[in-house]
Design a protein around this motif. Structure first.
Motif, PDB file in Angstrom:
ATOM      1  N   ASN A  38       3.522   1.907   7.696  1.00 26.68           N
ATOM      2  CA  ASN A  38       3.327   1.121   6.483  1.00 26.68           C
ATOM      3  C   ASN A  38       4.185   1.661   5.344  1.00 26.68           C
ATOM      4  O   ASN A  38       3.773   2.561   4.607  1.00 26.68           O
ATOM      5  CB  ASN A  38       1.848   1.124   6.085  1.00 26.68           C
ATOM      6  N   LEU A  39       5.370   1.108   5.171  1.00 37.56           N
ATOM      7  CA  LEU A  39       6.240   1.533   4.080  1.00 37.56           C
ATOM      8  C   LEU A  39       5.738   1.053   2.724  1.00 37.56           C
ATOM      9  O   LEU A  39       6.197   1.554   1.697  1.00 37.56           O
ATOM     10  CB  LEU A  39       7.665   1.010   4.306  1.00 37.56           C
ATOM     11  N   ALA A  40       4.815   0.110   2.716  1.00 33.79           N
ATOM     12  CA  ALA A  40       4.304  -0.432   1.449  1.00 33.79           C
ATOM     13  C   ALA A  40       3.201   0.431   0.856  1.00 33.79           C
ATOM     14  O   ALA A  40       2.653   0.082  -0.195  1.00 33.79           O
ATOM     15  CB  ALA A  40       3.793  -1.856   1.657  1.00 33.79           C
ATOM     16  N   HIS A  41       2.886   1.548   1.476  1.00 37.71           N
ATOM     17  CA  HIS A  41       1.811   2.398   0.956  1.00 37.71           C
ATOM     18  C   HIS A  41       2.150   2.919  -0.439  1.00 37.71           C
ATOM     19  O   HIS A  41       1.273   3.043  -1.301  1.00 37.71           O
ATOM     20  CB  HIS A  41       1.564   3.570   1.912  1.00 37.71           C
ATOM     21  N   GLY A  42       3.423   3.212  -0.673  1.00 40.37           N
ATOM     22  CA  GLY A  42       3.842   3.654  -1.998  1.00 40.37           C
ATOM     23  C   GLY A  42       3.671   2.573  -3.053  1.00 40.37           C
ATOM     24  O   GLY A  42       3.428   2.874  -4.228  1.00 40.37           O
ATOM     25  N   SER A  43       3.777   1.320  -2.644  1.00 43.10           N
ATOM     26  CA  SER A  43       3.574   0.221  -3.593  1.00 43.10           C
ATOM     27  C   SER A  43       2.123   0.134  -4.029  1.00 43.10           C
ATOM     28  O   SER A  43       1.827  -0.238  -5.171  1.00 43.10           O
ATOM     29  CB  SER A  43       4.012  -1.106  -2.957  1.00 43.10           C
ATOM     30  N   LEU A  44       1.196   0.484  -3.143  1.00 45.51           N
ATOM     31  CA  LEU A  44      -0.220   0.496  -3.503  1.00 45.51           C
ATOM     32  C   LEU A  44      -0.512   1.628  -4.487  1.00 45.51           C
ATOM     33  O   LEU A  44      -1.362   1.492  -5.364  1.00 45.51           O
ATOM     34  CB  LEU A  44      -1.066   0.628  -2.238  1.00 45.51           C
ATOM     35  N   TYR A  45       0.186   2.741  -4.334  1.00 48.42           N
ATOM     36  CA  TYR A  45       0.145   3.838  -5.313  1.00 48.42           C
ATOM     37  C   TYR A  45       0.580   3.325  -6.682  1.00 48.42           C
ATOM     38  O   TYR A  45      -0.055   3.609  -7.707  1.00 48.42           O
ATOM     39  CB  TYR A  45       1.066   4.925  -4.783  1.00 48.42           C
ATOM     40  N   MET A  46       1.656   2.539  -6.703  1.00 50.88           N
ATOM     41  CA  MET A  46       2.171   1.967  -7.949  1.00 50.88           C
ATOM     42  C   MET A  46       1.178   0.955  -8.542  1.00 50.88           C
ATOM     43  O   MET A  46       0.959   0.925  -9.761  1.00 50.88           O
ATOM     44  CB  MET A  46       3.521   1.300  -7.690  1.00 50.88           C
ATOM     45  N   VAL A  47       0.578   0.131  -7.687  1.00 53.16           N
ATOM     46  CA  VAL A  47      -0.399  -0.851  -8.154  1.00 53.16           C
ATOM     47  C   VAL A  47      -1.566  -0.166  -8.852  1.00 53.16           C
ATOM     48  O   VAL A  47      -2.031  -0.601  -9.913  1.00 53.16           O
ATOM     49  CB  VAL A  47      -0.904  -1.709  -6.971  1.00 53.16           C
ATOM     50  N   GLY A  48      -2.046   0.933  -8.270  1.00 54.95           N
ATOM     51  CA  GLY A  48      -3.144   1.669  -8.893  1.00 54.95           C
ATOM     52  C   GLY A  48      -2.768   2.224 -10.252  1.00 54.95           C
ATOM     53  O   GLY A  48      -3.560   2.169 -11.198  1.00 54.95           O
ATOM     54  N   ALA A  49      -1.542   2.741 -10.369  1.00 51.59           N
ATOM     55  CA  ALA A  49      -1.088   3.287 -11.652  1.00 51.59           C
ATOM     56  C   ALA A  49      -0.993   2.197 -12.706  1.00 51.59           C
ATOM     57  O   ALA A  49      -1.434   2.382 -13.853  1.00 51.59           O
ATOM     58  CB  ALA A  49       0.261   3.978 -11.473  1.00 51.59           C
ATOM     59  N   PHE A  50      -0.417   1.050 -12.350  1.00 50.47           N
ATOM     60  CA  PHE A  50      -0.294  -0.043 -13.315  1.00 50.47           C
ATOM     61  C   PHE A  50      -1.660  -0.608 -13.686  1.00 50.47           C
ATOM     62  O   PHE A  50      -1.903  -0.943 -14.858  1.00 50.47           O
ATOM     63  CB  PHE A  50       0.596  -1.157 -12.744  1.00 50.47           C
ATOM     64  N   ALA A  51      -2.559  -0.725 -12.717  1.00 51.55           N
ATOM     65  CA  ALA A  51      -3.904  -1.233 -13.021  1.00 51.55           C
ATOM     66  C   ALA A  51      -4.620  -0.299 -13.988  1.00 51.55           C
ATOM     67  O   ALA A  51      -5.271  -0.747 -14.945  1.00 51.55           O
ATOM     68  CB  ALA A  51      -4.706  -1.391 -11.733  1.00 51.55           C
TER      69      ALA A  51
END
Length: 306
Positions: A38-51
């Motif tokens: 899952n290369l998109a795992h880092g994007s979920l990290y980013m989503v949490g930061a922006f939220a």
């Protein structure tokens, strides 16, 4: 390097390692249970930061932002698992890489469209602002120390979840033989969604914690994702215990390397060359560490059942 500086950097390395663990724990769960890259795992990290940044700015509460980071990342994880990831379990790894890389682009452009291209900033809550004096008279930021404590509590909670609960039994069984637990009546789709959402929530939580130490910006998850993959390779794919050990090891080696190598080369080189060479070599240390571990323990420090 003085003893005080060494101890301070050791704590910084521990804090860095704990945040890596929060990121890598979800990734190793997904990789171990689902066999999914899952290369998109880092994007979920980013989503949490922006939220977290958005909710904290709207409400004035960092704590509500933290809750929002977990909820937003877990919801995003569950959504993409049900709509995209679910179609990739029986595909080869190349298809998984291409699909999840596409998700990186979608999340990045989506965050840029919603929040703009400029970075956002999170303020540390007043109760955690400023330093605390540790034994020996060393001042150290309370917030960084809090991250270490929270990371330890999360690690303990994950251990109890995996080792002591019915859900944990199903997760461990899914790692060992997914076809068998499906035949025994376990809803494997629901289990996968829960595991993916759990991993996503941990990543989002890590992003929110780090967001108060640095800026929140598009693309912030990709460098951490690379380190998270290093961690799960060193620790052992599918092992939470291995991810914790490897995260702390990587965090300490990386932090101490960046501080000590330029000083070490400065003993026999001019300062500019020492800083340049030391900084370059320090960025390679964790990959050297990974190579050494793989030479002697190709399965990682802890086996998948550890």
């Amino acid at each position: 390097m003085t003893a005080a500086l060494f101890f301070e950097q050791l704590l910084n390395g521990l804090q860095f390692g704990v945040t890596l663990f929060l990121m890598a724990a979800g990734l190793t769960l997904v990789f171990g249970v689902m066999g999914l890259i899952n290369l998109a795992h880092g994007s979920l990290y980013m989503v949490g930061a922006f939220a977290c940044a958005a909710v904290a700015a709207a409400t004035g509460s960092f704590w509500l932002g933290l809750v929002a980071s977990i909820v937003a990342a877990a919801f995003a994880g569950a959504l993409i698992e049900m709509t995209v990831i679910r179609r990739l379990y029986n595909r080869d790894h190349l298809d998984q890489v291409l699909a999840t890389f596409a998700l990186i682009l979608i999340f990045s452009e989506g965050c840029r469209f919603i929040f703009g291209s400029f970075p956002l900033f999170l303020d540390v809550p007043a109760i955690l602002a400023g330093p605390i004096t540790l034994p020996g008279g060393l001042p150290y930021p309370i917030y960084r120390l809090s991250i270490i404590v929270v990371g330890g509590l999360v690690a303990l909670g994950l251990y109890l979840l995996i080792a002591k609960t019915r859900l944990g039994i199903r997760i461990r069984a899914g790692e060992a033989d997914r076809e068998m637990i499906a035949a025994l009546g376990v809803d494997i789709r629901t289990l996968y969604t829960i595991v993916f959402a759990l991993g996503a929530g941990l990543a989002g939580f890590a992003g929110a914690l780090v967001g108060a130490l640095q800026s929140v910006q598009v693309g912030m998850g990709e460098p951490v994702l690379i380190l998270a993959f290093v961690v799960i390779v060193i620790g052992g794919i599918g092992s939470i215990k291995g991810a914790l050990i490897a995260s702390i090891l990587v965090g300490i080696v990386d932090t101490l390397g960046r501080v000590s190598l330029p000083s070490l080369f400065g003993l026999f080189m001019d300062p500019s060359a020492a800083n340049s060479i030391g900084s370059s070599l320090s960025s390679m240390l964790i990959y050297v560490l990974m190579a050494v571990v793989l030479i002697f323990k190709p399965e990682g420090l802890v086996s998948q059942n550890g």
